[in-house]
Design an enzyme around this catalytic site. Structure first.
Site, short mmCIF file in Angstrom:
data_model
loop_
_atom_site.label_atom_id
_atom_site.label_comp_id
_atom_site.label_asym_id
_atom_site.label_seq_id
_atom_site.Cartn_x
_atom_site.Cartn_y
_atom_site.Cartn_z
N GLN A 286 0.82 -1.23 0.00
CA GLN A 286 0.00 0.00 0.00
C GLN A 286 0.85 1.27 0.00
O GLN A 286 0.59 2.20 -0.76
CB GLN A 286 -0.89 0.00 1.26
CG GLN A 286 -2.01 -0.99 1.21
CD GLN A 286 -3.34 -0.32 0.90
OE1 GLN A 286 -3.50 0.88 1.06
NE2 GLN A 286 -4.29 -1.10 0.46
N ILE A 287 1.85 1.32 0.88
CA ILE A 287 2.69 2.52 0.95
C ILE A 287 3.51 2.65 -0.33
O ILE A 287 3.62 3.73 -0.91
CB ILE A 287 3.61 2.51 2.20
CG1 ILE A 287 2.78 2.53 3.48
CG2 ILE A 287 4.57 3.70 2.18
CD1 ILE A 287 3.58 2.34 4.76
N GLN B 242 18.85 -7.01 5.00
CA GLN B 242 18.88 -5.82 4.15
C GLN B 242 20.09 -4.94 4.48
O GLN B 242 20.72 -4.37 3.58
CB GLN B 242 17.57 -5.05 4.26
CG GLN B 242 16.43 -5.87 3.66
CD GLN B 242 15.11 -5.14 3.56
OE1 GLN B 242 14.97 -4.02 4.02
NE2 GLN B 242 14.13 -5.78 2.96
N VAL C 258 11.04 3.02 6.86
CA VAL C 258 9.62 3.36 7.05
C VAL C 258 8.91 2.23 7.78
O VAL C 258 8.02 2.45 8.60
CB VAL C 258 8.95 3.63 5.68
CG1 VAL C 258 7.46 3.88 5.83
CG2 VAL C 258 9.63 4.81 4.97
N GLY C 259 9.31 0.98 7.48
CA GLY C 259 8.66 -0.20 8.06
C GLY C 259 8.83 -0.26 9.57
O GLY C 259 9.94 -0.05 10.08
N ARG D 40 1.61 15.04 11.34
CA ARG D 40 0.36 14.89 12.10
C ARG D 40 0.26 15.97 13.17
O ARG D 40 -0.80 16.56 13.39
CB ARG D 40 0.32 13.51 12.75
CG ARG D 40 0.03 12.37 11.79
CD ARG D 40 0.28 11.00 12.44
NE ARG D 40 -0.22 9.92 11.60
CZ ARG D 40 0.08 8.64 11.78
NH1 ARG D 40 0.90 8.27 12.76
NH2 ARG D 40 -0.42 7.71 10.98
N HIS E 170 9.15 6.33 16.82
CA HIS E 170 7.93 6.42 16.00
C HIS E 170 6.94 5.42 16.57
O HIS E 170 6.83 4.27 16.12
CB HIS E 170 8.22 6.12 14.53
CG HIS E 170 6.97 6.02 13.71
ND1 HIS E 170 6.06 7.04 13.65
CD2 HIS E 170 6.45 5.01 12.96
CE1 HIS E 170 5.03 6.66 12.89
NE2 HIS E 170 5.25 5.43 12.47
#
Length: 328
Positions: free
Chosen positions: A16-17, A115, A132-133, A165, A190
């Site tokens: 999705q991202i 990775q 991001v994950g 946000r 996060h």
């Protein structure tokens, strides 16, 4: 003279991202309208995921983006990260029903160790990595620790979604234009423990804190709303935030690559001991960026309430880090 294409690797590219992200990178929104890109897209070696990736690539081709100089599909990080200049690590193991946090950390440790090792082996030596994950800070820490030949400072985690946000909530509360809010920052992890801090924020040179002047709102409404926004979106949409996460990733990378022009932005970066955060922990800090480098804004006063919030998010991060140390 036209610029030489740069290589941008994206993992979880058919998710999705990824879907919300790739078209914007290819159109020049991330690295500039004069910078050609080659997309190196990684998905898991599962037939369904690889087919989905083929479909995304067909759509990218059908956009006929002038800046898109090439697209590659990969199932192995060792080929996906070859010579890459930018790596957006979006793919991660989501938390499934009944899954303990320790299981989630272990599953992601496996992904991000592999990775990190691949980046270490084959990426450009100046690669800029954005994780991001989730859990993003700890996944960035794992990748960084798995890539000893790359500078630690090249590994960052995405706190920009929390930052954006927070800006949006402040704009709504104070009747400001969101783009006019300066010097906002988010400290820490996060996660819902992040500390969005508007004590230094200004609009047209005037203090946002003085304009709002409501500590009860800050503590009881603002911080929980920003911290739990991801969960609220899942509850409403049935899916996690994708377009807003992709947008934050674009913002983070654009500012890192092209400069924030003196403005504060929030990035999760490895600490060098600033603000008492132990060295090596990937922590959200206020930074400014220029010439492809970020610099932590130093010397900010930390009051008792802020220290309490920073300590809480730090404790959570240290707990996560302790949970993966034996896996590194």
């Amino acid at each position: 003279m036209s610029k030489k294409p740069v290589r941008v690797a994206v993992t979880g590219a058919a998710g999705q991202i990824g879907y919300a992200l790739l078209f914007r990178i290819a159109s020049g929104e991330m690295l500039g309208k004069d910078q050609p890109v080659i997309l190196q897209l990684l998905e898991i070696p599962d037939e369904k995921a690889q087919n989905a990736l083929k479909g995304v690539i067909m759509e990218l081709e059908d956009c006929a983006f002038p800046l898109l100089a090439g697209i590659e599909a990969h199932s192995d990080p060792m080929t996906a990260f070859k010579d890459t200049d930018y790596a957006l690590l979006v793919g991660a193991r989501p938390r499934g029903p009944g899954m303990e946090r320790a299981d989630l950390l272990a599953a992601n440790a496996q992904i991000f160790t592999a990775q990190g090792k691949a980046l270490n082996a084959v990426a450009s030596r100046n690669v800029k990595v954005l994780v991001v994950g989730n859990p993003a800070n700890t996944n960035a820490y794992i990748a960084m620790k798995s890539a000893p030949d790359l500078p630690a400072k090249n590994f960052t985690a995405m706190l920009r979604l929390d930052h954006n946000r927070a800006a949006s909530q402040l704009a709504a509360k104070g009747g400001f234009k969101v783009g006019d809010i300066k010097k906002l920052t988010v400290w820490g992890n996060h996660s819902p423990t992040m500390y969005a801090d508007y004590r230094f924020a200004t609009v047209d040179g005037k203090s946002v804190k003085d304009a709002i002047n409501d500590q009860a709102w800050n503590k009881d409404v603002f911080l929980p709303t920003v911290g739990k926004r991801g969960a609220a979106i899942i509850a409403a949409r049935g899916l996690s935030s994708a377009a807003s996460a992709a947008n934050a990733a674009i913002d983070h990378m654009r500012d890192w690559a092209l400069g924030s022009k003196g403005e504060w932005v929030t990035m999760g970066v490895p600490s060098n001991g600033e603000y008492g955060i132990p060295a090596g922990i990937v922590f959200g800090f206020p930074v400014t960026t220029e010439n492809g480098e970020y610099k932590i804004v130093e010397g900010l006063a930390i009051d008792a309430f802020s220290q309490e919030c920073i300590d809480k998010t730090l404790a959570e991060l240290q707990g996560e880090q302790d949970g993966v140390k034996h896996l590194l």
